[in-house]
Each structure stands twice: as C-alpha cells, then as structure tokens.
Design an enzyme around this catalytic site. Structure first.
Site, PDB file in Angstrom:
ATOM      1  CE1 TYR A 371      80.285  41.084 -17.073  1.00 22.18           C
ATOM      2  CE2 TYR A 371      82.486  42.080 -16.750  1.00 22.18           C
ATOM      3  CZ  TYR A 371      81.377  41.032 -16.537  1.00 22.18           C
ATOM      4  OH  TYR A 371      82.034  39.614 -16.553  1.00 22.18           O
ATOM      5  CB  CYS A 372      77.013  42.874 -14.396  1.00 26.08           C
ATOM      6  SG  CYS A 372      76.284  41.901 -13.029  1.00 26.08           S
ATOM      7  CG  LEU A 373      73.546  44.816 -11.199  1.00 24.58           C
ATOM      8  CD1 LEU A 373      73.637  44.728  -9.536  1.00 24.58           C
ATOM      9  CD2 LEU A 373      71.882  44.742 -11.599  1.00 24.58           C
ATOM     10  N   GLY A 375      75.186  47.195 -17.186  1.00 25.82           N
ATOM     11  CA  GLY A 375      74.277  47.291 -18.221  1.00 25.82           C
ATOM     12  C   GLY A 375      72.931  47.692 -18.113  1.00 25.82           C
ATOM     13  CG  LEU A 399      79.571  43.451 -22.082  1.00 27.60           C
ATOM     14  CD1 LEU A 399      80.853  43.780 -21.948  1.00 27.60           C
ATOM     15  CD2 LEU A 399      79.490  42.637 -23.511  1.00 27.60           C
TER      16      LEU A 399
END
Length: 644
Positions: A371-373, A375, A399
C-alpha cells in the site's frame, strides 16, 4: 512549559558544543577521544600565543585538529539549518525564493505577458460588474466563472445572490487570474512555475470569503438561527485547542484505539525484530486459499488503515473470504533507529516476513500486497528476488503505489536539493523527522478541506468533526528515521532511480523489467499523493501481466471502500505482454464505470493467480510454528502499533 522546550535546550547545547569544538580544534586543545556534542565540556586550555599562525596550520594540514574543526563547522551549519526548518514549518525558504525569482524575473522581461494579464484583469472586472449590476437590478445575471469540480466552498444557491455572488465571483476570478499569471511565462522552469502557482493558491485560500462570518451566507444563517451560540461553542473549541498546543497537553483519549475499536481482527504476533512485528490472522473458514497473503503497509502509516472497524476492515473481509492473511506492523522509529536505511526495511521487513510465512505455512508461494510506499518497497523487493532467482512471489498487488515518480503530483513540489537538504539537517539533529512535519505537508496539499474548511466548521459553525475510524487513523501519525527518509526521497522522488534502472538492493542493481509475477494495480481517481496517471505507468513498466483498476475516491477512501459502499465504482483493464499500451486518458474515457467495490474482482483475481501455481484450497495453517522459531508472542495488534 511546552513539550518543545527539551528539544530547544538540546539544540542550544549542541550548537554551543559545536562552536566550542571548532574553537578547541583551532587552538590545539582537542581531545583525541572527544565524545559527541552532548558530552561534558572539556577544561579550557591556555590560549595559543600566535592564533593566526595556529589557524593556518590547522586548516592547511591534515591533522586530527583539522578534521575535528571541519566536523564541528559542518555540525554547526546543520544545527542552524535545522532551526530554520523548524521556524519555516519544514519548508526551505531558499527553494521558494529561487522559484519566485525565476518566475518574477522572466515575467519582468515579458511585456507581452504583462499586457495580456492587464487585459484579462480588465475583462474579468467588466464581466463581474455586468453581472452584479444585473443582479442589483433584480435580474438573474450570468455566473462569470464556475468553481472547480472539487471546490465545494461555494456550493448552494445562497452564493449566487447579491452581495455574496460579488464575494465568491471576485475570489474565483482572482484565483483564475493568478493561474494565468503563473502559467506559460516563457523561460520559467516547469517546477518553479508550479511552486509559485501552488503557494499563491495557498495564500489566496486564506482570504476566501467562505472563511469569514460576514461574507459567508451559511455562517450568517446559522448564527441567526442559533442566536450566536455556534460562535460561543467555536470560541471554546479554539481556546481548548490553543491551550493544548501551548501547554503540551495530550490530546483527548482516542475514541478508536487499536485493539479495542480498530485493529480488532483476531490474530497473533508470530515474529518480531527491531523493525517489524508480523501478525498472522486467525482463520474463520474451514479451508483457506492455498497461497498466503502478505500485506506491506507504508512505513509512514500505521498498518490498521486496512483493519478499521468492520465492514471497512479489508483484513477481516479477506479472512472471511478464506485467505491466510499476514500483515507487517512497522515500528514507530525513534532516535536509536536513525541509521536504519531503505535496504534495512527490505531485509528486516519484507524479506524477513516472507521467510517467516514460508516457514509457518510451508507454502512455496506468497501473494504480496503493498500500500502506497509499501507497494514501492514491495516492488524493490520483488525486483531483488527476481535478480537472485527467488521465485516465492506468486503475485503483487499495488494499492495507490508508484514506481515512477516523475509525475508524483503536488508532493513533488517539496522535492528538490534545497528542500531535501533542509529535511536531512532537521532529521540529523533528532535522528528522525517528527510526525507533525509530514502531517503538515499532507495538510497543505488539501488545505481547502483539511485546514480552512475544518476551521470554519469547528470555530465558526461550532461543530466538531464526528469521530470515525479513518479519521482517528489519520491522526495516528508516525516518524521517519533519518537515513531511510533521506534515501527514499533522494532515490525515488528526486532521482527516480527505480524506474530509470539505477536502484540498488543488497549487493547489486535491480530492474523492474525482471519482475514476472502478475500484478494487480489499484489507483484512485482523486488521489493527491499518488495520481492515477502515475500509477498507470505500472502497466508498461512491468513486463508481466498487469491488471489495472481505477476506482472512485481518494488515496485512502478509495482503497478502504468495502462491498456495499454506495459511492464505490471501478474500471478494470488487463494488459498482457505483446499487446499495445493504451494512453491512460483514452482508456478511462472508453471504459464505463461499474458500480461496486474493487475488492470482489480483486479477490477473484487472487484465487485464479494463486490457484494456477498452488492448486485448490486446503486446511488452514497453524498459528505460528514454534519448531521453526516462530512461536506466537502475543495477541494482535501487538506492541509496535501502540508505540508513540
């Protein structure tokens, strides 16, 4: 006494020690084993008779005294820079001055552009006067300018009536004129142009008529209806908030505490090191999907955004769908963690979690979700695994995660050499970037909603925001370790090393093109942190199958939109190697939106990709594996998520 007082004292002591270190080095009295800046001061030596000669000797000769003096001078500079950063809300004044100077100088030598702006100003004033005169005469008039779609400050018919139409239309025309003034000035660097436009817009937003009682029809109507009681409540709220800031009082006890109202999905902490706790969630179905799922949240957030109060808990939903779910909970770093770098987060974080999951479940493959960083970190890990021949990743779910940062939205305005150097000096002093600095930056990106509209609602309408699990999570901020924050800002945001093939992990370079695991990428339509066009680049930067979902909502609200959400919509495409790549805007226009959450088609995708490599469902794995060294340590949510 405020909570910042101890930090201020430490900064003063460090500065004094740095000056003394330089003076002692020049005078020849440096102790060879001198401790760091906070050590007790050494006894003063006798003054050197010929100080100029001694100064030349120290600075022109490679001696321990010279090295100590140079280090002390650098340390003094960094301490001064850190204080500038604190005074300027972590914003580099030099960076702003360079952008402003670039724009102003080029505008000054562009008489045609200036004449155009004068002409547009007169034209806007003429249109506004015509509209107001028409309304004053009893007519309806025509709106001069419509607010942007996301600007809800002037919603409602009240803003179209005189005199409020004068206020709102004047403001919007001024905002439009400023955009014209900062756009298409020949010779200005694009980033400088965007910086000037951004900060000009921030300044204008302060003076929006929606922010003041006498120019906001909604505020006037509410004040009349309540007889001013709304203003009394707002003044009380303002007083309470100011006293908390001035005295350092803790915030009110949260109404959503991890382990009580949020992060309540049953599970066990099955592994802990100095950086992560790994949580394994208890199964709720007789059989589970054959491939376990590892969730890698961003280290700048608490993991439980994916385990909010049901039904918003994605983790709970996944468990109920028959998945074996594991999740990383990052430690909130402090001064002792200042030297933890990006590769430590890969090794001690993602790789350590994959090793633990493999040992606990016996599975040969693992689904990865970032998710976000988180990812971005997952993609770096996947590329390193591909380079090393490690084939344990069955798939990757990204994500709101970017791997190319050339179009990282307005967040990139805070990424340049001057700004990063300032942040590095601030982090160097404390060992981490304080959570308020990051929270302030994100608030600036959506100042209309997170600053000014919030102040109007609380201090003028007298309404406190209703508590919510997502709102409580957003206030549960984390710190950034010095080395890690510096490395990812420079390597990713500033230099774009990952997408350009310059990124290293472990002992060598890594390349996204080496990743062959199928990818499911999710982007949100109104993301101000990871713009969906930037996330879309995954469709051609990854060389395997990529399924891309564009969903409604923002960076957080679009992700935690469970099945049954009334506003949830999505569009999905799949790109396979050998097919042409569509342009993002062309694809989005050609594909209709589908009502419903993206969670369900994603879960189906996980079952298909996992089933293709590991077969049918099976009995749930044990909770932990003591024989392999992964004995359950405590119940979820664990210790690290509660660390402040």
């Amino acid at each position: 006494m405020t909570t910042s007082a101890p930090k201020a004292r430490r900064s003063r002591v460090k500065a004094e020690a740095a000056v003394e270190s330089a003076a002692q080095a020049i005078s020849g009295t440096v102790v060879a084993e001198r401790p760091e800046a906070l050590a007790p001061k050494a006894d003063k030596a006798e003054p050197v008779p010929n100080l100029p000669a001694r100064l030349a000797e120290v600075l022109l000769t490679d001696t321990p005294e010279k090295l100590a003096a140079e280090e002390a001078f650098v340390r003094l500079d960094r301490l001064v820079h850190a204080q500038f950063g604190k005074l300027g809300a972590s914003i580099s004044p030099i960076s702003l001055a360079l952008a402003w100077g670039d724009w102003a100088a080029h505008l000054a030598i562009s008489p045609g552009k200036r004449a155009e702006l004068v002409w547009k100003s007169a034209r806007k004033a003429q249109r506004l006067a015509a509209e107001i005169l028409c309304q004053a005469a009893g007519g309806n008039g025509e709106v001069c300018v419509e607010p942007l779609k996301q600007d809800r400050r002037f919603a409602g018919p009240e803003w179209l009536k005189f005199p409020f139409s004068l206020y709102s239309q004047s403001f919007l025309l001024t905002q439009q004129w400023w955009h014209n003034a900062t756009s298409e000035v020949h010779g200005v660097e694009e980033r400088h142009e965007k910086v000037v436009e951004f900060y000009g817009r921030q300044f204008l937003d302060m003076f929006s008529p929606s922010n003041f009682l006498l120019t906001n029809p909604h505020l006037i109507q509410r004040t009349v209806e309540e007889g001013g009681r709304n203003l009394t409540r707002g003044a009380q709220f303002f007083y309470e908030d100011m006293m908390k800031r001035m005295t350092g009082q803790p915030e009110d006890p949260p109404e959503f505490t991890p382990g009580h109202e949020v992060a309540i999905t049953p599970g066990k902490v099955v592994f802990r090191n100095r950086l992560i706790e790994l949580i394994q969630y208890a199964p709720t179905t007789p059989t589970v999907h054959s491939v376990p799922l590892l969730i890698v949240p961003a280290w700048i957030m608490k993991y439980y955004i994916l385990d909010l109060t049901p039904p918003q808990s994605m983790i709970k939903w996944l468990v109920d769908q028959g998945f074996s779910v594991f999740c990383i909970s990052w430690k909130n770093p402090d001064e002792e963690d200042r030297e933890l770098g990006f590769d430590d987060y890969r090794e001690l974080g993602v790789m350590a979690a994959i090793d633990a999951i493999s040992a606990i479940t016996g599975a040969e493959k693992v689904h990865g979700l970032g998710y976000c960083l988180g990812g971005t970190l997952l993609s770096v890990t996947a590329a390193a695994m591909a380079r090393d021949g490690d084939e344990r990743l069955a798939s990757m779910t990204m994500l709101a995660a970017q791997v190319d940062f050339t179009e990282a939205g307005e967040l990139s305005l805070f990424t340049n050499e001057s700004q990063l150097s300032l942040l590095e000096d601030m982090m160097w002093e404390e060992g981490y970037l304080d959570k308020e600095a990051m929270a302030g930056t994100f608030s600036m990106l959506k100042s209309q909603d997170l600053v000014w509209s919030k102040m109007v609602r609380e201090y003028m309408l007298g309404e406190r925001e209703a508590p919510s699990s997502l709102g409580a999570w957003s206030h549960d901020a984390t710190r950034m370790p010095y080395k890690m924050h510096s490395e990812y800002l420079r390597k990713l945001f500033l230099n774009n090393d990952l997408a350009d093939g310059r990124m290293t992990a472990g002992e060598g370079h890594i390349y996204l093109q080496d990743i062959k695991a199928p990818v499911f990428a999710v982007a949100t339509e109104h993301d101000h942190i990871a713009p969906w066009n930037s996330v879309f680049k995954l469709t051609y930067l990854m060389h395997g199958d990529v399924t891309f979902a564009l969903v409604s909502g923002g960076h957080n609200t679009g992700i935690v939109a469970p099945p049954g959400s009334a506003r949830a919509k999505h569009r999905i495409m799949t790109h396979v190697p050998g097919h042409n790549h569509p342009a993002p805007e062309d694809w989005a226009k050609s594909v209709p939106k589908v009502q419903g959450s993206w969670w369900e088609p994603w879960a189906d995708w996980l079952r298909v990709t996992g089933g293709a490599v590991a077969g049918p469902d099976q009995a749930p794995p044990p909770m932990g594996n003591a024989d392999a060294g992964y004995k359950p340590l405590q119940n979820a949510p664990g210790r690290y998520v509660l660390k402040q």
